[in-house]
Design an enzyme around this catalytic site. Structure first.
Site, short mmCIF file in Angstrom:
data_model
loop_
_atom_site.label_atom_id
_atom_site.label_comp_id
_atom_site.label_asym_id
_atom_site.label_seq_id
_atom_site.Cartn_x
_atom_site.Cartn_y
_atom_site.Cartn_z
N GLY A 1 0.39 -1.43 -0.29
CA GLY A 1 0.07 0.18 0.04
C GLY A 1 0.91 1.15 -0.04
CB CYS A 2 0.41 4.60 -1.41
SG CYS A 2 -1.34 5.05 -0.41
CE1 TYR A 3 -1.59 7.46 3.54
CE2 TYR A 3 -3.26 6.62 3.82
CZ TYR A 3 -3.04 8.02 3.25
OH TYR A 3 -3.88 9.41 3.72
CB THR B 1 5.65 2.35 0.28
OG1 THR B 1 4.56 0.86 -0.58
CG2 THR B 1 6.76 2.78 0.26
CB ALA B 2 5.60 6.59 3.31
#
Lengths: 346, 346, 346, 346
Positions: A149-151, A153-154
């Site tokens: 997921g995007c969150y 990953t960061a």
């Protein structure tokens, strides 16, 4: 040339895959699939694709997909991949799933957070969590990738090195994340209405975002520690970008230099993680259009906390770019192939 | 009619004071003072004031200011009020200082965080911290008000009720705050360049923002507890608005209903604090153009934390509006006089 | 206190009327009507209205509306007022229609441009076009007002003085107009999706916008000249504001000073039209939150054209503010009552 | 590998050249030159370049530049190239000048519009105006290119086919252009302050923008007709993108189909000009991140005018991308080499 297909090509993730693949010298023009709109040109939905060489949208037919593609990307809403991937895995095609369907090992967790029917256990087990910086060897041999997921990953790229140490109190992880609007997709709703979002910021799904168990699961896999994180997403009036501001309490004394050197050493060979100077403040714009995750560390000696700032382009390192990075690893290409070397600025 | 003056009228705080005072039936057209631009019309610097009835800018001359005003607002950069207020206090004029110069009781703290020469101790002691919801009685009798900072206003209104209880662990306060750009003022720099800020978010001054000791001091005054908070400001691509996302660990079990009822009871008579439904997500836009602070509470039972969301318009409740609220109290006007009853939406 | 009602209170025009009326000392809390949502609180749809004193939404029942209101504002989509106004006019209530239904004298034109059934001829005839700067005396005696469109307001205030002269070639009027997104209303569609609009500008309805015949009709009424204008609207990534850039060819020589003096003299007593210095470039932000229309004139001697720049806040002078200005005139109040004297800046 | 240098590498044009060259397989890592900051890393000024392989900034020394580069790009403010290019042309290096210094044939015009000392006549004469769609053969043989301005590029590509016909009245060209803020460069001023620009649009330099004579000169060169155009630039609250809305009066009857077919035939072999469907409304976002110019035609039969909508990314087709397109042509590379095939969306 590798033959790639994109299922769910009519969303923002889909068209970003098309854009990035167009820069990849080892991959041909992708086929595009959609549950609706069969036979129409993607350019009629996305005028930016006018005259871009692309086949017409095809319906989602597994045998035909398997016959015509070496790799398929699923850029579909939650629930679709759970249905589709088991069928695809009975063929030789490699699958990279950008949805959350195959990320959570626990069917109970999936149901609790996604409110959907989970994928079957075998498919989930087969899926490798495609965070290359931590799972590169598994990715190499995978037939199916659960693209992070995007969150997560960061967050995970920023948090994992420290989570692996015994320097911090594992019960004190707080991730305050901020995202541009494109993460919500192209569907229409009052929630993405320009007049409602512009000149405004808000938190959403406090304590209830489905990326929370994903973060916790990967921490446990990577560190052996079962813990709960506090994760709060926010919607920011911008199109692209995620900033995760992550807090943790130190339980040992550690110096700024130790922290910085440690992070630099962890990521020194990673092409897409850039450790910024200690105490700096990365802006999401500084990674926009790229597959980079930039990380900066802060040590507040007054309060005894480390604060980690990590930024990505949510549609690239948080979705399509990381998917291509995974494809590169799975297919034996240069890991950076087709991915921009320089962010788009300003 | 009350005679009001604005010192530092050429910044965003100054023109917001002018706008709000223009809606106040008890206050005449304000005089405007500036260290530069004497004799020029403010409309030449701010064309939105074209044909708005205003006197020319006057230089900052204390005797003249004292003679012509009943109340003066200082909307000046750090360091100016420290010089000017002692002189003004020798006259009969009431002073409302929007800068940070008179907020910190400790000269050491002021020097450490502001890197400037502090005001003399007597002036600081005389200044009442103008957060009406907590200091209304003191404000009534004050000659000089230290108008709260924008971040502390949003934070403290959200945090203080809970900080006063013994439900939470006082060492675990984390405030992750997000602000529009207008808080940085009208001065030009790369940091406020449109091309640099738009489509981007970043943290800044992590662990080093001067509003940190202000928050801690007020918590101590209001609760008796000396504690350290983690405060992180962020710059959001929007002009107005602050959202504070505040985290704290519970040490006793408390229910959602208890929390909600408690907050509602604390603020039930407050005209400018609105407790939103439990579990909701206020957007900064929903208070824009108003003096409201909207607060929503979240309880994450999984992690044992309360998350408080509080939003204000940084230029109104976080600056000029609160200054006028203080003026109203000091001067015996209706507390809501001249302040908008309905936010500007969208 | 005047009793005012708002029909169609669930859109942006409706809530702006509520906001402006809340600052009007002669008008009580308005009743709010909606074709849906009867019995619910407007604050459940618009959280910025939380705790703002307002009655529940009522259904649209003409006898009840007539009994309970002295004035009603129709902030409804095209087609509604055509049905409703004739019934309302059989009662004593005054009607201010913010839609386009009553603006065009010609039923054929209405059908051609709006693609809807026109209002009956008698109602249309009875309706006064509520541009106070040109129709003030008619407005005074009107029972029903066709409140001007947002684009025509900005355009006509800029263009009419020159159109009345014989200095210009009447076949050469070109209006290139730019609007914020709020003009499109609160309905959801891909066209107002943040991800689609942000960081982008586009023209729309070139040669086909329904405000074109409105502009032409008013020019004819005010100047006696039947002419066709070229009108092109654009969508700008901002919430509020309209800028009309209007071009016309001179057929007589005229000096900058003559132009400027003429415009200043035309509008010298108008409270809401500000003639800015010759050759200046008004920004929409400079009138935002106000009922002002700011106008600046340019003379390009090289090409023999005059260029007129005129800016308004589309939701105020272009809709709700002008409606209240009309109400003030109709009801004998001070024309500026309840309308902000100073724009919101920044 | 071609050796390329960038003079004026510290502005937005410079870093966009770096980004685009990084995707070019025939060009090595560019050298970077700046009149200030010698010896520093560009990443210290532009953190998005952190760890991007680049040499340190070098001072502007012509012999050294000539020795180390095959091609140099001048991304410098007005006035610099006029000084520098004559020296560079005495060496073998090819020069592509992104400034306006070499675009105007007439020294008088240059002085009148740029208020600077013009380049010497010989250098100007030698410079080829690098609009490849119209000057491709000249570009092939050029040693020095005057790279077109951003506004002229969008305008001319849209306008020239029609200007070449006898269908239109040449005295009626009006170009109403809208640009993002990045066109103003990275210098700091109130004019690019976020708080001043956001939520606002304005015209600027009405009748006085230096791109006006450039447009007129190219029309004359391409059509033989000396004419004056009305050109009005506007500043839009976005970072990238230009939309030119161009108006012209027909003097012969022409059908929509004729217009469309004509434009499609003119540009049928052009890789970077896309004729969109007749009557459509291109958005700047639809070409963002690409070297495309998208053009749509409108015919208003009511008024007898053609309206041309043309959009570009001002930093790519309007600056760095077109410069690389010119380099490709000069150096015998594939004209599209290194330039993105798909815009960045959203």
């Amino acid at each position: 040339m590798l033959r790639a297909g994109i299922i769910g090509a009519t969303g923002y993730g889909g068209v970003e895959l098309i854009r990035l693949l167009s820069m990849h010298s080892e991959v041909g023009t992708p086929r595009v699939y959609s549950s609706s709109s069969e036979g129409t040109a993607l350019a009629s939905l996305f005028p930016h694709l006018h005259q871009v060489e692309l086949p017409l949208l095809e319906s989602i037919d597994v045998p035909s997909i398997a016959e015509n593609n070496d790799v398929v990307f699923l850029a579909t809403p939650a629930g679709v991949s759970a249905q589709l991937t088991p069928q695809l895995l009975q063929t030789n095609v490699k699958v990279i799933d950008l949805s959350g369907d195959l990320r959570l090992n626990s069917a109970e967790q999936y149901q609790a957070w996604y409110k959907k029917q989970p994928a079957d256990a075998q498919t989930v087990e087969q899926a490798v969590y495609g965070l290359p910086e931590y799972n590169r060897e598994l990715v190499k041999q995978a037939q199916v990738i659960a693209n992070p997921g995007c969150y997560p990953t960061a967050t995970l790229l920023g948090l994992l090195p420290l989570a692996k140490t015994d320097w911090v109190d594992p019960d004190t992880w707080i991730i305050d994340a901020k995202s541009g609007v494109s993460g919500a997709g192209r569907g229409v709703s009052l929630g993405v209405h320009y007049g409602e979002l512009n000149e405004s910021i808000n938190a959403y799904k406090v304590g209830q975002h489905q990326h929370t168990p994903e973060i916790e699961q990967v921490i446990q896999e990577q560190t052996g520690k079962a813990l709960l994180v506090q994760f709060t997403p926010h919607l920011v009036p911008m199109t692209r970008g995620i900033l995760a501001t992550t807090y943790v309490k130190l339980k040992k004394q550690v110096s700024a230099a130790e922290l910085q050197e440690y992070y630099e050493s962890v990521y020194k060979d990673e092409p897409f993680v850039r450790i910024r100077p200690f105490g700096s403040h990365p802006r999401t714009k500084e990674v926009s259009g790229s597959n980079f995750c930039d990380i900066a560390l802060h040590l507040d000696e007054r309060t005894g906390r480390v604060i980690i700032l990590s930024v990505i382009d949510n549609l690239i390192k948080g979705a399509a770019g990381q998917a291509i990075q995974n494809m590169n690893i799975m297919c034996g290409f240069e890991e950076t192939a087709g991915l921009p070397k320089v962010p788009l600025y300003p």
